[in-house]
Design a protein around this motif. Structure first.
Motif, PDB file in Angstrom:
ATOM      1  N   PHE A 213       0.803  -1.194  -0.028  1.00 41.64           N
ATOM      2  CA  PHE A 213       0.046  -0.039  -0.123  1.00 41.64           C
ATOM      3  C   PHE A 213       0.802   1.330   0.139  1.00 41.64           C
ATOM      4  N   MET A 214       1.795   1.297   0.500  1.00 41.09           N
ATOM      5  CA  MET A 214       2.800   2.379   0.779  1.00 41.09           C
ATOM      6  C   MET A 214       3.495   2.665  -0.730  1.00 41.09           C
ATOM      7  N   ARG A 215       4.031   1.625  -1.091  1.00 36.29           N
ATOM      8  CA  ARG A 215       4.829   1.809  -2.370  1.00 36.29           C
ATOM      9  C   ARG A 215       3.849   2.259  -3.449  1.00 36.29           C
ATOM     10  N   ARG A 216       2.598   1.601  -3.564  1.00 40.56           N
ATOM     11  CA  ARG A 216       1.529   2.101  -4.573  1.00 40.56           C
ATOM     12  C   ARG A 216       1.365   3.299  -4.437  1.00 40.56           C
ATOM     13  N   TYR A 217       1.058   4.256  -3.350  1.00 38.50           N
ATOM     14  CA  TYR A 217       0.595   5.379  -3.148  1.00 38.50           C
ATOM     15  C   TYR A 217       1.704   6.697  -2.720  1.00 38.50           C
ATOM     16  N   MET A 218       2.914   6.302  -2.803  1.00 39.99           N
ATOM     17  CA  MET A 218       3.937   7.116  -2.041  1.00 39.99           C
ATOM     18  C   MET A 218       4.312   8.058  -3.207  1.00 39.99           C
ATOM     19  N   PRO A 219       4.393   9.310  -2.591  1.00 37.91           N
ATOM     20  CA  PRO A 219       4.868  10.497  -3.354  1.00 37.91           C
ATOM     21  C   PRO A 219       6.224  10.367  -3.564  1.00 37.91           C
ATOM     22  N   GLN A 220       6.777  11.159  -4.671  1.00 36.54           N
ATOM     23  CA  GLN A 220       8.158  11.159  -5.001  1.00 36.54           C
ATOM     24  C   GLN A 220       8.866  11.688  -3.827  1.00 36.54           C
ATOM     25  N   ASP A 221       8.376  12.812  -3.034  1.00 32.84           N
ATOM     26  CA  ASP A 221       9.385  13.368  -2.068  1.00 32.84           C
ATOM     27  C   ASP A 221       8.695  13.028  -0.453  1.00 32.84           C
ATOM     28  N   MET A 222       9.859  12.095   0.024  1.00 28.63           N
ATOM     29  CA  MET A 222       9.409  11.491   1.399  1.00 28.63           C
ATOM     30  C   MET A 222      10.703  11.996   2.141  1.00 28.63           C
ATOM     31  N   GLN A 223      11.102  13.081   1.771  1.00 27.70           N
ATOM     32  CA  GLN A 223      12.235  13.491   2.696  1.00 27.70           C
ATOM     33  C   GLN A 223      11.918  13.414   4.289  1.00 27.70           C
ATOM     34  N   GLY A 224      12.733  12.862   4.952  1.00 23.17           N
ATOM     35  CA  GLY A 224      13.012  12.838   6.321  1.00 23.17           C
ATOM     36  C   GLY A 224      11.749  12.017   6.990  1.00 23.17           C
ATOM     37  N   LYS A 225      11.107  10.984   6.356  1.00 25.24           N
ATOM     38  CA  LYS A 225       9.845  10.393   6.793  1.00 25.24           C
ATOM     39  C   LYS A 225      10.653   8.711   7.243  1.00 25.24           C
ATOM     40  N   ILE A 226       9.879   8.301   8.006  1.00 26.17           N
ATOM     41  CA  ILE A 226      10.404   6.705   8.874  1.00 26.17           C
ATOM     42  C   ILE A 226       9.329   5.859   8.066  1.00 26.17           C
ATOM     43  N   ILE A 227       9.827   4.644   7.874  1.00 24.14           N
ATOM     44  CA  ILE A 227       9.040   3.651   7.409  1.00 24.14           C
ATOM     45  C   ILE A 227       9.019   2.536   8.253  1.00 24.14           C
ATOM     46  N   LEU A 228       7.791   2.109   8.892  1.00 26.42           N
ATOM     47  CA  LEU A 228       7.937   1.005   9.664  1.00 26.42           C
ATOM     48  C   LEU A 228       7.093  -0.326   8.931  1.00 26.42           C
ATOM     49  N   THR A 229       7.697  -1.120   8.493  1.00 28.40           N
ATOM     50  CA  THR A 229       7.183  -2.490   7.669  1.00 28.40           C
ATOM     51  C   THR A 229       7.812  -3.785   7.756  1.00 28.40           C
ATOM     52  N   ASN A 230       7.597  -4.612   6.939  1.00 27.77           N
ATOM     53  CA  ASN A 230       8.309  -5.829   7.283  1.00 27.77           C
ATOM     54  C   ASN A 230       8.867  -6.451   5.831  1.00 27.77           C
ATOM     55  N   THR A 231       7.888  -6.684   4.720  1.00 22.82           N
ATOM     56  CA  THR A 231       8.453  -7.302   3.521  1.00 22.82           C
ATOM     57  C   THR A 231       8.891  -6.224   2.721  1.00 22.82           C
ATOM     58  N   THR A 232      10.449  -6.328   2.657  1.00 22.33           N
ATOM     59  CA  THR A 232      11.017  -5.464   1.682  1.00 22.33           C
ATOM     60  C   THR A 232      12.448  -6.328   1.154  1.00 22.33           C
ATOM     61  N   THR A 233      12.642  -5.497  -0.261  1.00 23.59           N
ATOM     62  CA  THR A 233      13.737  -6.114  -0.969  1.00 23.59           C
ATOM     63  C   THR A 233      14.734  -5.301  -1.166  1.00 23.59           C
ATOM     64  N   GLN A 234      15.879  -5.662  -1.788  1.00 21.22           N
ATOM     65  CA  GLN A 234      16.962  -4.617  -2.154  1.00 21.22           C
ATOM     66  C   GLN A 234      16.330  -3.467  -3.154  1.00 21.22           C
ATOM     67  N   ASP A 235      15.448  -3.930  -3.889  1.00 20.57           N
ATOM     68  CA  ASP A 235      15.017  -2.869  -4.910  1.00 20.57           C
ATOM     69  C   ASP A 235      14.148  -1.986  -4.154  1.00 20.57           C
ATOM     70  N   ASP A 236      13.395  -2.450  -3.216  1.00 21.86           N
ATOM     71  CA  ASP A 236      12.518  -1.425  -2.274  1.00 21.86           C
ATOM     72  C   ASP A 236      13.328  -0.666  -1.615  1.00 21.86           C
ATOM     73  N   LEU A 237      14.707  -0.900  -1.123  1.00 22.56           N
ATOM     74  CA  LEU A 237      15.666   0.080  -0.329  1.00 22.56           C
ATOM     75  C   LEU A 237      16.021   0.956  -1.533  1.00 22.56           C
ATOM     76  N   THR A 238      16.280   0.693  -2.620  1.00 23.60           N
ATOM     77  CA  THR A 238      16.686   1.668  -3.693  1.00 23.60           C
ATOM     78  C   THR A 238      15.372   2.444  -4.067  1.00 23.60           C
ATOM     79  N   PHE A 239      14.204   2.034  -4.005  1.00 22.90           N
ATOM     80  CA  PHE A 239      12.913   2.950  -4.251  1.00 22.90           C
ATOM     81  C   PHE A 239      12.849   3.919  -3.193  1.00 22.90           C
ATOM     82  N   MET A 240      13.237   3.616  -2.038  1.00 25.65           N
ATOM     83  CA  MET A 240      13.126   4.352  -0.774  1.00 25.65           C
ATOM     84  C   MET A 240      14.054   5.569  -0.801  1.00 25.65           C
ATOM     85  N   ARG A 241      15.354   5.143  -0.962  1.00 28.45           N
ATOM     86  CA  ARG A 241      16.338   6.168  -1.073  1.00 28.45           C
ATOM     87  C   ARG A 241      16.154   7.359  -2.211  1.00 28.45           C
TER      88      ARG A 241
END
Length: 299
Positions: A213-241
């Motif tokens: 749900f987060m990935r699907r609706y997340m805006p481009q600018d998430m500067q300074g935000k904290i994510i608390l979740t569980n299932t993530t891959t290396q690609d997801d970390l790249t997406f977050m950075r």
């Protein structure tokens, strides 16, 4: 011989993973595997039938079998078809572990985050009622986004009592609908929807709960935000950075470069115990025995 846990997921096969874990505290080796069926319930059912009795425990990924509201449990019709395909091997959807592990994670993170007054968005709280309760008890300012992200209706819920009341009214109906109407499955997990729902991400300091749900609706600018979740891959970390997220906290440990879902970890506990079902107290004992703590990754 290693004990084998297989998560059969309705999600994308691009997220498939396999890890071998040696636990000296239990003197056992485990193989944890995740197999996605790209949104096909029929493929998932056939896969379960082919492995039934040959593995130690199944996880049900990319979907919920049960959701809780208070003390009431509701069962999704689509997921029940899949669960019934497992005649010999127990199947776990992670709901039991969510109620214990995620509640405990909120308590463990208090010194780091300081929940009181913190603005927290939970895009889907019904499938994480333990998390929702723990955040409220910790004094966070929580916005429950079940109407917004599952149903596309701009009704933010801001109290646990409102969430519970609407759950009692709607869950008997919602759980009978096709699961794909409510949650991104298969290829939809890879697609982004950039619309009015992004404003609630901008409001929040912390976004907690289901990653898809987060990935699907997340805006481009998430500067300074904290994510608390569980299932993530290396690609997801790249997406977050790329979006400027400061910190990723996973409630399950990272193994072979990814964190496995609560359904995998719950199945893992059942395989380790060699019995099913486990009580809430037994889950807590395994959490302590394995030293499971929230894992913090600074991005």
């Amino acid at each position: 011989m290693p004990k084998h846990v297989v998560s059969v997921s309705i999600g994308s096969s691009k997220r498939n993973a396999k890890a071998e874990v040696r636990l000296e505290s239990l003197n056992e080796t485990f193989i944890l595997e995740r197999i996605g069926t790209d949104g096909s319930w029929e493929k998932a059912i056939e896969l379960v039938r082919s492995l039934d009795g040959k593995v130690d425990a199944f996880g049900l990924g990319g979907a919920d079998l049960y959701v809780w509201a208070g003390k009431r449990r509701y069962t999704f019709r689509d997921s029940l078809r899949l669960a019934r395909a497992a005649q010999k091997t127990p199947m776990l959807d992670g709901s039991g572990l969510k109620h214990t592990l995620e509640r405990k994670a909120v308590q463990d993170l208090e010194p780091m985050i300081g929940w009181k007054g913190k603005k927290v968005l939970v895009p889907s709280a019904i499938d994480r009622f333990g998390l929702a309760e723990a955040l409220t008890e910790a004094g966070a300012q929580v916005l429950y986004g079940d109407f917004i992200y599952a149903l596309g209706i701009d009704i933010p819920l801001r109290t646990l009592s409102a969430l519970r009341t609407w759950a009692y009214i709607l869950l008997p109906i919602i759980t009978q609908l096709p699961f794909k109407w409510l949650y991104p499955t298969g290829e939809k997990q890879e697609k982004q929807v950039l619309d009015w729902r992004q404003k609630y991400f901008r409001w929040a300091d912390v976004i907690a709960g289901d990653w898809h749900f987060m990935r699907r609706y997340m805006p481009q600018d998430m500067q300074g935000k904290i994510i608390l979740t569980n299932t993530t891959t290396q690609d997801d970390l790249t997406f977050m950075r790329a979006r400027g997220i400061t910190t990723l906290i996973t409630t399950t440990p990272r193994l072979s470069g990814r964190s496995f879902g609560t359904n995998v970890m719950e199945a893992f506990f059942v395989a380790a115990a060699g019995k099913y079902p486990l009580s809430e107290q037994e889950y807590l004992e395994y959490i302590e025995k394995l030293g499971l703590r929230p894992q913090v990754t600074e991005l």
